[in-house]
Design a protein around this motif. Structure first.
Motif: not given
Lengths: 345, 332
Positions: A129, A135, A313
């Motif tokens: 991130d 992530i 993301y």
């Protein structure tokens, strides 16, 4: 008395048959459970849902042990001397999901839009991130919030709704009127708004979010079980129990609720999915779990600021929510088909 | 009982419900831990300041007096003043109602107009690939967070293809003079539609999916009725059966559901307004929670409750209107 509405004829009818009726019902319900299980085993959609639910629950359990249980245990010398600490497993075998690792290459899988984070690698399969945190790890630890909050909120609603609905349906009359009017009033405030109002009053603490979502779902369960109880209370075995002098409380607990529970169970399964969506929405707005504890909704909220640079993301947490909720819906639908063949189309 | 009498009775029934909503809201707002005056004035206010605020908001009176005053205020359209804005709550709500209503009605229209054909086709081609596809779409639809659909739309259509705007919703009734890049009313309408399309679909998808499921099962149920079998036996064409015999009868459950589904639509609107930065009621309630602006939180909660209750009454009325078998006595 439960059978306020029964006439002499009903009693006479029931009298001759009480024993055998009760037995039949019991056999039916036992066969019912086996039948349900065999139905689900033969239903690939429901089974698929169950597998995904089991997988997600496994992840959530792992995350809970690693993030919460170890954190508590590390307070005690007995465990601490062996190196037990928060994120013990993750830090030993994996990467740090919460700390910001210095010098970590900021990586991402190939994205269709140009990104400044570079290419994907095995160290961070789903990239990092905007603060360099992995992530994938945050998704795994976020499952803890989704699953536990969804389940606990639903249990709160189910227990509350079952008690209210069963009491209202069993006693009828004024008790019924009073309880159901209260439930309808609660129902008149849209679900999400009620939860928001609850949070506004008690704070955005996760526990209150769970209780709030639970309370807001009480009307759904109460109405559902009440409609079942109204027909169950007229059954001969309830009358037999009353005649045998069993107390109302025990009749409701042992006979009324178990025999009206099937639709509640189905609704409960579907409600977990809804609760996960609601809690994700609340986290997205900034209510509920506070950073740095990861949750899927909060990750989506954070992803908005870096959407152009870090396309993936904003995709992964949404997919996680989608897959989990689909699984609960698939399993819930399968459960309904198995428990209620009337709806089997 | 005539329709006017029925409408009147239905509205009469809504009064205790709305009173209950006001009561719940009031009780919750007064259960706040901590002193609201403290929150208003910050860390170290003087005693005179505290007294001034207390008497201004009537907080120096006992709880039941405040309750009576609040209910009386609500009945006369006075919801108090917003702490943050300093304006009457009703003014604030009136300003924000338009965008929310526009968003909700357009999403509902989208949901109904897509769900009905999807459900009918699904039922007509039961267990064929079309049916499976439609059921798959509705399963995904009920399981996807609406705000994520919104984010994905922004990602694809605003950032990648740059064809649709993601913020600053323009109202179709806005004055062309005040709108940038618009000379005439038509320009404003086009701009407004372009702004509205993404929020509308994001919000409507869940309703669309839920309605498709109900439409499908409702159609299947009607198609298995005796009179449909009879029509088939007489050799009536399948399309005519669908259109003339089945369709109308299958819409009744949908109408009931439409009112109840409003609760999901309202919740979704709060999220979608945040995603697309639409200045509606949803964003208002979220912001007032962050600002601890209690009069405004109470006002918006009651208004959302009213929207829902009115929606349910409207569906009940249309139910009785559409189905001639239902007399106004039966619908209760």
């Amino acid at each position: 008395m439960a059978t306020t509405g029964s006439t002499e004829d009903d009693v006479l009818d029931a009298d001759g048959d009480v024993g055998s009726l009760h037995k039949d019902d019991e056999i039916e319900s036992r066969v019912g459970w086996r039948y349900t299980l065999s139905q689900i085993r033969g239903d690939p959609t429901a089974l698929g849902g169950l597998v995904v639910i089991a997988f997600m629950s496994g992840l959530a359990l792992f995350a809970t042990v690693d993030a919460v249980v170890f954190d508590i245990l590390s307070e005690y010398q007995v465990f601490a001397q062996y190196g037990v600490r928060k994120y013990w497993i993750a830090e030993t075998f994996w990467i740090s999901p919460i700390k910001e690792p210095l010098e970590t290459p900021r990586l991402l899988p190939p994205a269709p839009l140009e990104n400044v984070y570079g290419q994907g690698t095995w160290a961070h399969p789903l990239g990092t991130d905007d603060r360099g945190r992995d992530i994938l790890a945050r998704l795994v630890y976020g499952s803890r919030i989704a699953i536990t909050v969804g389940a606990i909120a639903t249990v709160v609603g189910m227990v509350g709704g079952t008690v209210v609905g069963a009491v209202a349906g069993y006693y009828g009359g004024r008790v019924d009127d009073l309880l159901m009017r209260a439930v309808e009033t609660l129902y008149a405030i849209p679900f999400f708004i009620l939860v928001l109002a609850f949070i506004a009053v008690f704070g955005t603490n996760l526990a209150f979010v769970m209780v709030g979502v639970g309370i807001a779902s009480i009307p759904t369960f109460a109405r559902l079980i009440r409609s079942e109880v109204v027909s169950v209370r007229e059954k001969a075995y309830i009358e037999a129990a009353t005649a045998a002098g069993v107390r109302d409380r025990n009749i409701i607990r042992r006979h009324v609720i178990p025999n009206s529970f099937a639709p509640v169970l189905v609704q409960g399964t579907l409600q977990i999915g809804t609760a996960i969506l609601i809690v994700a929405g609340l986290s997205f707005l900034g209510f509920g779990v506070q950073p740095p504890t990861p949750s899927w909704g909060q990750m989506l909220s954070k992803s908005r600021a870096v959407m152009i640079e870090n396309v993936w993301y904003s995709i992964w947490p949404g997919l996680c929510i989608l897959v989990t909720v689909v699984a609960f819906n698939m399993f819930g639908d399968g459960l309904r088909d198995a428990l209620d063949p009337r709806l089997n189309n | 009982m005539g329709i006017y009498r029925y409408t009147f009775n239905r509205l009469l029934q809504a009064i205790p419900v709305m009173l209950g909503v006001v009561t719940i809201t009031f009780v919750m707002a007064n259960a706040i831990p901590g002193d609201p005056v403290q929150i208003m004035l910050g860390p170290s206010p003087s005693q005179t300041e505290i007294e001034a605020i207390r008497s201004r908001y009537g907080l120096n009176k006992p709880l039941w007096v405040r309750y009576i005053n609040y209910v009386a205020g609500v009945l006369t359209g006075d919801f108090g003043r917003s702490i943050f804005y300093g304006e009457p709550v009703t003014t604030k709500i009136a300003q924000r109602m338009g965008p929310t209503m526009l968003l909700m009605t357009s999403s509902y229209a989208f949901a109904i107009l897509t769900a009905i054909p999807l459900g009918v086709i699904s039922a007509k081609r039961r267990n064929k690939p079309t049916d499976h596809a439609s059921r798959f779409v509705s399963l995904i639809g009920v399981s996807t967070p609406s705000f994520w659909i919104g984010l994905m739309f922004i990602l694809v259509f605003s950032f990648h293809f740059q064809v649709l705007p993601s913020t600053n919703l323009i109202m179709p009734w806005a004055d062309p003079v005040e709108v940038r890049n618009a000379a005439t009313r038509v320009d404003v309408l086009v701009l407004s539609a372009r702004h509205l399309v993404m929020p509308m679909i994001s919000l409507g998808t869940l309703q669309m999916a839920a309605l498709t499921r109900i439409e499908r099962s409702s159609m299947l149920e009607v198609l298995s009725e005796d009179y449909v079998q009879l029509a088939r036996a007489y050799g009536v064409k399948e399309s005519a059966i669908l259109r003339k015999h089945a369709f109308r009868n299958a819409q009744l459950p949908i109408i009931t559901i439409l009112g109840l589904q409003l609760t999901g639509l309202i919740g979704g609107a709060v999220l979608i307004e945040t995603v697309f930065q639409i200045n509606g009621m949803g964003k208002l309630i979220v912001n007032s929670i962050f600002r601890q602006d209690y009069p405004l939180i109470m006002g918006t909660t009651i208004m959302f409750g009213a929207v829902f209750v009115i929606g349910v009454i409207l569906t009940d009325l249309s139910y009785a209107y559409i189905d001639p078998r239902v007399t106004y006595d039966e619908v209760d």
